[in-house]
Design a protein around this motif. Sequence first.
Motif, PDB file in Angstrom:
ATOM      1  N   LEU A 292       7.004   2.127  -5.193  1.00  7.14           N
ATOM      2  CA  LEU A 292       5.791   1.494  -4.675  1.00  7.14           C
ATOM      3  C   LEU A 292       5.125   0.715  -5.803  1.00  7.14           C
ATOM      4  N   GLU A 293       4.327  -0.253  -5.415  1.00 10.29           N
ATOM      5  CA  GLU A 293       3.575  -1.065  -6.369  1.00 10.29           C
ATOM      6  C   GLU A 293       2.236  -0.395  -6.650  1.00 10.29           C
ATOM      7  N   ILE A 294       1.742  -0.578  -7.880  1.00 10.03           N
ATOM      8  CA  ILE A 294       0.419  -0.071  -8.261  1.00 10.03           C
ATOM      9  C   ILE A 294      -0.531  -1.261  -8.291  1.00 10.03           C
ATOM     10  N   SER A 295      -1.630  -1.135  -7.549  1.00 11.73           N
ATOM     11  CA  SER A 295      -2.685  -2.146  -7.579  1.00 11.73           C
ATOM     12  C   SER A 295      -4.014  -1.456  -7.812  1.00 11.73           C
ATOM     13  N   LEU A 296      -4.971  -2.224  -8.291  1.00  9.44           N
ATOM     14  CA  LEU A 296      -6.343  -1.742  -8.342  1.00  9.44           C
ATOM     15  C   LEU A 296      -6.949  -1.945  -6.964  1.00  9.44           C
ATOM     16  N   ASP A 297      -8.050  -1.259  -6.677  1.00  9.58           N
ATOM     17  CA  ASP A 297      -8.686  -1.443  -5.368  1.00  9.58           C
ATOM     18  C   ASP A 297      -9.262  -2.851  -5.207  1.00  9.58           C
ATOM     19  N   THR A 298      -9.294  -3.625  -6.294  1.00 14.05           N
ATOM     20  CA  THR A 298      -9.708  -5.028  -6.227  1.00 14.05           C
ATOM     21  C   THR A 298      -8.562  -5.924  -5.763  1.00 14.05           C
ATOM     22  N   GLY A 299      -7.364  -5.359  -5.665  1.00  9.28           N
ATOM     23  CA  GLY A 299      -6.190  -6.108  -5.241  1.00  9.28           C
ATOM     24  C   GLY A 299      -5.283  -6.539  -6.377  1.00  9.28           C
ATOM     25  N   GLU A 300      -5.716  -6.383  -7.626  1.00 14.05           N
ATOM     26  CA  GLU A 300      -4.902  -6.813  -8.761  1.00 14.05           C
ATOM     27  C   GLU A 300      -3.687  -5.895  -8.936  1.00 14.05           C
ATOM     28  N   HIS A 301      -2.518  -6.503  -8.958  1.00 15.77           N
ATOM     29  CA  HIS A 301      -1.240  -5.812  -9.113  1.00 15.77           C
ATOM     30  C   HIS A 301      -1.040  -5.498 -10.594  1.00 15.77           C
ATOM     31  N   ILE A 302      -0.853  -4.209 -10.935  1.00 13.47           N
ATOM     32  CA  ILE A 302      -0.757  -3.856 -12.359  1.00 13.47           C
ATOM     33  C   ILE A 302       0.551  -3.170 -12.735  1.00 13.47           C
ATOM     34  N   GLY A 303       1.404  -2.831 -11.776  1.00 13.86           N
ATOM     35  CA  GLY A 303       2.655  -2.163 -12.132  1.00 13.86           C
ATOM     36  C   GLY A 303       3.344  -1.543 -10.944  1.00 13.86           C
ATOM     37  N   TRP A 304       4.146  -0.497 -11.205  1.00 10.93           N
ATOM     38  CA  TRP A 304       4.921   0.145 -10.155  1.00 10.93           C
ATOM     39  C   TRP A 304       5.274   1.571 -10.544  1.00 10.93           C
ATOM     40  N   VAL A 305       5.602   2.356  -9.514  1.00 10.44           N
ATOM     41  CA  VAL A 305       6.148   3.698  -9.686  1.00 10.44           C
ATOM     42  C   VAL A 305       7.507   3.716  -9.010  1.00 10.44           C
ATOM     43  N   THR A 306       8.412   4.524  -9.548  1.00  6.20           N
ATOM     44  CA  THR A 306       9.766   4.587  -9.015  1.00  6.20           C
ATOM     45  C   THR A 306      10.235   6.030  -8.946  1.00  6.20           C
ATOM     46  N   SER A 307      11.354   6.214  -8.258  1.00  4.95           N
ATOM     47  CA  SER A 307      12.061   7.488  -8.294  1.00  4.95           C
ATOM     48  C   SER A 307      13.552   7.181  -8.353  1.00  4.95           C
ATOM     49  N   TYR A 308      14.289   8.089  -8.936  1.00  6.07           N
ATOM     50  CA  TYR A 308      15.738   7.920  -9.081  1.00  6.07           C
ATOM     51  C   TYR A 308      16.364   9.289  -9.263  1.00  6.07           C
ATOM     52  N   LEU A 309      17.642   9.361  -9.020  1.00  5.86           N
ATOM     53  CA  LEU A 309      18.387  10.604  -9.225  1.00  5.86           C
ATOM     54  C   LEU A 309      18.972  10.608 -10.632  1.00  5.86           C
ATOM     55  N   ILE A 310      18.818  11.689 -11.338  1.00  5.05           N
ATOM     56  CA  ILE A 310      19.391  11.805 -12.672  1.00  5.05           C
ATOM     57  C   ILE A 310      20.898  12.003 -12.516  1.00  5.05           C
ATOM     58  N   GLU A 311      21.653  11.063 -13.049  1.00  2.00           N
ATOM     59  CA  GLU A 311      23.120  11.093 -13.005  1.00  2.00           C
ATOM     60  C   GLU A 311      23.650  11.326 -11.589  1.00  2.00           C
ATOM     61  N   GLY A 312      22.926  10.798 -10.571  1.00  3.79           N
ATOM     62  CA  GLY A 312      23.371  10.904  -9.189  1.00  3.79           C
ATOM     63  C   GLY A 312      23.219  12.282  -8.564  1.00  3.79           C
ATOM     64  N   ASP A 313      22.618  13.224  -9.275  1.00  8.08           N
ATOM     65  CA  ASP A 313      22.454  14.595  -8.796  1.00  8.08           C
ATOM     66  C   ASP A 313      21.295  14.655  -7.800  1.00  8.08           C
ATOM     67  N   THR A 314      21.586  14.940  -6.537  1.00  6.07           N
ATOM     68  CA  THR A 314      20.563  14.931  -5.492  1.00  6.07           C
ATOM     69  C   THR A 314      19.517  16.034  -5.654  1.00  6.07           C
ATOM     70  N   THR A 315      19.761  16.985  -6.546  1.00  7.77           N
ATOM     71  CA  THR A 315      18.756  18.027  -6.803  1.00  7.77           C
ATOM     72  C   THR A 315      17.821  17.639  -7.943  1.00  7.77           C
ATOM     73  N   LYS A 316      18.069  16.486  -8.567  1.00  5.94           N
ATOM     74  CA  LYS A 316      17.262  16.071  -9.720  1.00  5.94           C
ATOM     75  C   LYS A 316      16.615  14.715  -9.487  1.00  5.94           C
TER      76      LYS A 316
END
Length: 186
Positions: free
Chosen positions: A67-91
């Motif tokens: 997802l993207e990170i914005s301020l409540d003023t609408g300014e886009h400041i970055g993002w958050v992500t998720s990923y699997l460590i070495e493809g391991d679905t438990t991580k």
Amino acid sequence: MIMNKKQIVLRDSCSEDIEDYIRWHTTDVEWMNWDAPWEQTESVNVAQLTSNIRKRIDHPESPRKRLEISLDTGEHIGWVTSYLIEGDTTKLAVGIDIPEEKYRGGGNGRIALECWMNYLFTSYGQPQLYTQTWSGNGRMIKLAEKLGFQESKRKVGMREVRGALYDAITYEVTRERFYEGRCCSA
């Protein structure tokens, strides 16, 4: 999809984000010194970058992996992500980037990552989440610790950054430890 807490909004990508990503990958690149700098390349394929963002806009995943990170003023400041460590679905691991230096260090990252982790615990049902960084990224280490992460693995001298060797660090937080003392819950 929109989540907000205090001044931070987590939202899906939109067309207006494309200009920010091009700038963050071509001219305002200081943030790359902290986010896996050993992976950085000399140039970016702007057409491919634009295409990837348009795919996210046109076909959002459910549950979300980013997802993207914005301020409540609408300014886009970055993002958050998720990923699997070495493809391991438990991580399932989390990541965050705030390319604009002026928005770092004031709690924006903590609020954004805390909301993101709440979403991931709720949506994916994982008993724990992970994050990875390197020993030279003090801000990420402090953020991880504030959110209840504890070091679970360290590979000494694994990362070379600007001619120096650093440790690769993996952190883990259980659902229970994350929610302990927080007002939000899964």
